[in-house]
Motif scaffolding. Structure first.
Motif, PDB file in Angstrom:
ATOM      1  N   PHE A 197       1.468  40.919  -2.340  1.00 19.10           N
ATOM      2  CA  PHE A 197       1.556  39.732  -3.325  1.00 19.10           C
ATOM      3  C   PHE A 197       0.806  40.107  -4.752  1.00 19.10           C
ATOM      4  CE2 PHE A 197       3.175  37.846   0.506  1.00 19.10           C
ATOM      5  CZ  PHE A 197       4.410  37.386  -0.006  1.00 19.10           C
ATOM      6  N   ASN A 198       0.433  41.126  -4.742  1.00 17.49           N
ATOM      7  CA  ASN A 198      -0.616  41.517  -6.080  1.00 17.49           C
ATOM      8  C   ASN A 198       0.096  40.844  -7.576  1.00 17.49           C
ATOM      9  OD1 ASN A 198      -2.415  42.813  -4.434  1.00 17.49           O
ATOM     10  ND2 ASN A 198      -1.402  45.014  -4.596  1.00 17.49           N
ATOM     11  N   ASP A 199      -0.782  40.866  -8.343  1.00 10.59           N
ATOM     12  CA  ASP A 199      -0.133  40.235  -9.570  1.00 10.59           C
ATOM     13  C   ASP A 199       0.321  41.425 -10.397  1.00 10.59           C
ATOM     14  OD1 ASP A 199      -1.257  37.722  -9.092  1.00 10.59           O
ATOM     15  OD2 ASP A 199      -3.253  38.277  -9.650  1.00 10.59           O
ATOM     16  N   LEU A 200       1.324  41.246 -11.179  1.00 10.10           N
ATOM     17  CA  LEU A 200       1.859  42.286 -11.756  1.00 10.10           C
ATOM     18  C   LEU A 200       2.013  41.739 -13.592  1.00 10.10           C
ATOM     19  CD1 LEU A 200       5.189  43.154  -9.819  1.00 10.10           C
ATOM     20  CD2 LEU A 200       2.846  44.429  -9.863  1.00 10.10           C
ATOM     21  N   TRP A 201       1.933  42.454 -14.308  1.00  8.47           N
ATOM     22  CA  TRP A 201       1.655  42.218 -15.584  1.00  8.47           C
ATOM     23  C   TRP A 201       2.733  42.858 -16.605  1.00  8.47           C
ATOM     24  CZ3 TRP A 201      -2.264  38.533 -15.890  1.00  8.47           C
ATOM     25  CH2 TRP A 201      -3.187  38.714 -14.902  1.00  8.47           C
ATOM     26  N   ILE A 202       3.473  42.224 -17.431  1.00  2.11           N
ATOM     27  CA  ILE A 202       4.485  42.608 -18.217  1.00  2.11           C
ATOM     28  C   ILE A 202       3.857  42.818 -19.625  1.00  2.11           C
ATOM     29  CG2 ILE A 202       6.593  41.810 -16.958  1.00  2.11           C
ATOM     30  CD1 ILE A 202       6.729  39.552 -18.866  1.00  2.11           C
ATOM     31  N   THR A 203       2.709  42.359 -19.916  1.00  2.00           N
ATOM     32  CA  THR A 203       2.244  42.433 -21.242  1.00  2.00           C
ATOM     33  C   THR A 203       0.652  43.350 -21.102  1.00  2.00           C
ATOM     34  OG1 THR A 203       0.958  40.533 -21.209  1.00  2.00           O
ATOM     35  CG2 THR A 203       3.167  40.372 -22.040  1.00  2.00           C
ATOM     36  N   LYS A 204       0.008  43.517 -22.196  1.00  2.00           N
ATOM     37  CA  LYS A 204      -1.188  44.362 -22.137  1.00  2.00           C
ATOM     38  C   LYS A 204      -2.294  43.350 -21.709  1.00  2.00           C
ATOM     39  CE  LYS A 204      -0.061  47.560 -25.838  1.00  2.00           C
ATOM     40  NZ  LYS A 204      -0.292  48.230 -26.988  1.00  2.00           N
ATOM     41  N   VAL A 205      -1.791  42.027 -21.787  1.00  2.00           N
ATOM     42  CA  VAL A 205      -3.048  41.141 -21.354  1.00  2.00           C
ATOM     43  C   VAL A 205      -3.015  41.028 -19.757  1.00  2.00           C
ATOM     44  CG1 VAL A 205      -3.693  38.735 -21.162  1.00  2.00           C
ATOM     45  CG2 VAL A 205      -2.683  39.622 -23.243  1.00  2.00           C
ATOM     46  N   THR A 206      -3.999  41.368 -19.015  1.00  2.00           N
ATOM     47  CA  THR A 206      -4.338  41.484 -17.660  1.00  2.00           C
ATOM     48  C   THR A 206      -5.369  40.281 -17.201  1.00  2.00           C
ATOM     49  OG1 THR A 206      -5.934  43.171 -17.757  1.00  2.00           O
ATOM     50  CG2 THR A 206      -3.483  43.773 -17.703  1.00  2.00           C
ATOM     51  N   LYS A 207      -5.485  39.240 -17.844  1.00  2.00           N
ATOM     52  CA  LYS A 207      -6.112  37.984 -17.296  1.00  2.00           C
ATOM     53  C   LYS A 207      -5.316  36.942 -16.932  1.00  2.00           C
ATOM     54  CE  LYS A 207     -10.734  38.997 -19.150  1.00  2.00           C
ATOM     55  NZ  LYS A 207     -11.967  38.721 -19.975  1.00  2.00           N
ATOM     56  N   PRO A 208      -5.658  35.890 -15.933  1.00  2.00           N
ATOM     57  CA  PRO A 208      -4.871  34.958 -15.770  1.00  2.00           C
ATOM     58  C   PRO A 208      -4.789  34.017 -16.875  1.00  2.00           C
ATOM     59  CG  PRO A 208      -6.771  34.828 -14.237  1.00  2.00           C
ATOM     60  CD  PRO A 208      -6.755  36.234 -15.090  1.00  2.00           C
ATOM     61  N   LEU A 209      -3.766  33.141 -16.856  1.00  2.00           N
ATOM     62  CA  LEU A 209      -3.754  32.086 -17.648  1.00  2.00           C
ATOM     63  C   LEU A 209      -4.929  30.909 -17.417  1.00  2.00           C
ATOM     64  CD1 LEU A 209      -2.161  30.638 -20.151  1.00  2.00           C
ATOM     65  CD2 LEU A 209      -0.668  29.705 -18.267  1.00  2.00           C
ATOM     66  N   GLY A 210      -5.625  30.409 -18.425  1.00  2.00           N
ATOM     67  CA  GLY A 210      -6.337  29.265 -18.249  1.00  2.00           C
ATOM     68  C   GLY A 210      -5.497  27.922 -18.106  1.00  2.00           C
ATOM     69  N   ILE A 211      -5.760  27.032 -17.148  1.00  2.00           N
ATOM     70  CA  ILE A 211      -4.915  25.871 -17.094  1.00  2.00           C
ATOM     71  C   ILE A 211      -6.009  24.477 -17.017  1.00  2.00           C
ATOM     72  CG2 ILE A 211      -2.922  26.966 -16.219  1.00  2.00           C
ATOM     73  CD1 ILE A 211      -3.609  25.772 -13.416  1.00  2.00           C
ATOM     74  N   ALA A 212      -5.344  23.488 -17.484  1.00  2.00           N
ATOM     75  CA  ALA A 212      -6.099  22.011 -17.390  1.00  2.00           C
ATOM     76  C   ALA A 212      -4.978  21.067 -17.278  1.00  2.00           C
ATOM     77  CB  ALA A 212      -6.984  21.937 -18.595  1.00  2.00           C
ATOM     78  N   ILE A 213      -5.007  20.501 -16.392  1.00  2.00           N
ATOM     79  CA  ILE A 213      -3.670  19.399 -16.181  1.00  2.00           C
ATOM     80  C   ILE A 213      -4.296  17.975 -15.947  1.00  2.00           C
ATOM     81  CG2 ILE A 213      -1.535  19.010 -15.055  1.00  2.00           C
ATOM     82  CD1 ILE A 213      -1.440  21.905 -14.114  1.00  2.00           C
ATOM     83  N   GLY A 214      -3.957  17.136 -16.565  1.00  2.00           N
ATOM     84  CA  GLY A 214      -4.484  15.773 -16.323  1.00  2.00           C
ATOM     85  C   GLY A 214      -3.604  14.922 -15.309  1.00  2.00           C
ATOM     86  N   PRO A 215      -4.278  13.466 -15.047  1.00  2.00           N
ATOM     87  CA  PRO A 215      -3.646  13.115 -13.939  1.00  2.00           C
ATOM     88  C   PRO A 215      -2.193  12.634 -14.184  1.00  2.00           C
ATOM     89  CG  PRO A 215      -5.547  12.046 -14.695  1.00  2.00           C
ATOM     90  CD  PRO A 215      -5.297  12.962 -15.580  1.00  2.00           C
ATOM     91  N   LYS A 216      -1.346  13.023 -13.159  1.00  2.00           N
ATOM     92  CA  LYS A 216       0.134  12.811 -12.876  1.00  2.00           C
ATOM     93  C   LYS A 216       0.818  13.544 -14.279  1.00  2.00           C
ATOM     94  CE  LYS A 216      -0.330   9.948  -9.405  1.00  2.00           C
ATOM     95  NZ  LYS A 216       0.100  10.238  -8.021  1.00  2.00           N
ATOM     96  N   SER A 217       0.482  14.498 -14.566  1.00  2.00           N
ATOM     97  CA  SER A 217       0.926  15.547 -15.749  1.00  2.00           C
ATOM     98  C   SER A 217       1.503  16.683 -15.156  1.00  2.00           C
ATOM     99  CB  SER A 217      -0.182  15.383 -16.826  1.00  2.00           C
ATOM    100  OG  SER A 217      -0.532  14.198 -17.185  1.00  2.00           O
ATOM    101  N   SER A 218       2.379  17.378 -16.129  1.00  2.00           N
ATOM    102  CA  SER A 218       2.864  18.780 -15.824  1.00  2.00           C
ATOM    103  C   SER A 218       2.652  19.386 -16.916  1.00  2.00           C
ATOM    104  CB  SER A 218       4.398  18.502 -15.503  1.00  2.00           C
ATOM    105  OG  SER A 218       4.618  17.664 -14.363  1.00  2.00           O
ATOM    106  N   ILE A 219       2.642  20.958 -16.511  1.00  2.00           N
ATOM    107  CA  ILE A 219       2.595  21.845 -17.796  1.00  2.00           C
ATOM    108  C   ILE A 219       3.522  23.090 -17.121  1.00  2.00           C
ATOM    109  CG2 ILE A 219       0.366  21.412 -18.757  1.00  2.00           C
ATOM    110  CD1 ILE A 219      -0.431  23.959 -17.129  1.00  2.00           C
ATOM    111  N   ASN A 220       3.870  23.812 -18.198  1.00  2.00           N
ATOM    112  CA  ASN A 220       4.686  25.189 -17.792  1.00  2.00           C
ATOM    113  C   ASN A 220       3.670  26.037 -17.809  1.00  2.00           C
ATOM    114  OD1 ASN A 220       7.412  24.198 -18.031  1.00  2.00           O
ATOM    115  ND2 ASN A 220       7.623  24.854 -20.194  1.00  2.00           N
ATOM    116  N   LEU A 221       3.672  26.827 -16.320  1.00  2.00           N
ATOM    117  CA  LEU A 221       2.719  27.791 -16.235  1.00  2.00           C
ATOM    118  C   LEU A 221       3.135  29.160 -16.878  1.00  2.00           C
ATOM    119  CD1 LEU A 221       1.773  27.353 -12.189  1.00  2.00           C
ATOM    120  CD2 LEU A 221       0.567  26.970 -14.322  1.00  2.00           C
TER     121      LEU A 221
END
Length: 208
Positions: free
Chosen positions: A103-127
């Protein structure tokens, strides 16, 4: 004389009994308070759930005819996340699944760092919004798998770091000449916190 000491002995015993009663009441009150706080945290803390939107056919930006798939993340708690980051991977496996590569991370772009996320109460975002070529999805033998994770803290300072993992296989179904994509959960890499395949990574600003 014994008759003179008797009242003092009785008074001493009464004081000892009272002291133990007070200590017992204090201990019980403390236990109740700790239990109430623990239950409050369990109910109020950020709790991330990851799901997937319906696959939509698209011409694709760079990959040609493909299926567009939204990976959504919802905070079911009543408090926000802190120090969160995530990543989503996909790949066609001729046999087996992502456990073949741990289950290693695979990358399809040159960016090889994870996405920073911040999610409020009872809220949703697209990962992530994936565009997976039809050529990969229809390739035989094998299947396309999508997997990923989200690591985060809740707002309570002394609590442990949390993790949510997911993994599913794309399954093609022919509906009268039209292809429908279904999702089938994989046997591994689906869970929360101590159920997860990996421990959450420690947060560092340099990670995101």
């Amino acid at each position: 004389p014994r008759s003179t000491l008797f009242p003092y002995t009785t008074l001493f015993r009464s004081a000892v009994v009272l002291a133990f009663s007070v200590i017992g009441l204090w201990a019980q009150t403390r236990w109740l308070a700790q239990t109430a706080e623990r239950r409050y945290r369990e109910v109020e803390r950020a709790f991330l759930h990851i799901d997937v939107g319906e696959a939509e056919e698209t011409t694709g930006r760079d990959v040609g005819p493909s299926f567009r798939i939204e990976i959504r993340c919802t905070n079911n708690g009543t408090t926000p996340t802190r120090h969160g980051f995530s990543h989503v991977s996909w790949h066609h496996f001729s046999e087996g699944g992502p456990d073949a590569i741990s289950f290693n991370d695979l990358w399809i772009t040159k960016v090889t760092k994870p996405l920073g996320i911040a999610i409020g109460p009872k809220s949703s975002i697209n990962l992530d919004v994936l565009e997976i070529p039809k050529a990969d999805i229809f390739k035989n033998p094998g299947s396309v798998f999508v997997w990923g994770w989200a690591d985060y803290n809740d707002i309570f300072e002394d609590s442990l770091r949390h993790r949510t993992e997911f993994c599913f296989e794309l399954e093609c179904v022919d509906r009268g000449g039209k292809t429908e994509i279904r999702y089938r959960n994989y046997r591994l890499h689906n869970g929360y916190d101590d159920e997860c395949y990996r421990l959450p990574a420690l947060y560092a600003r340099s990670s995101v």
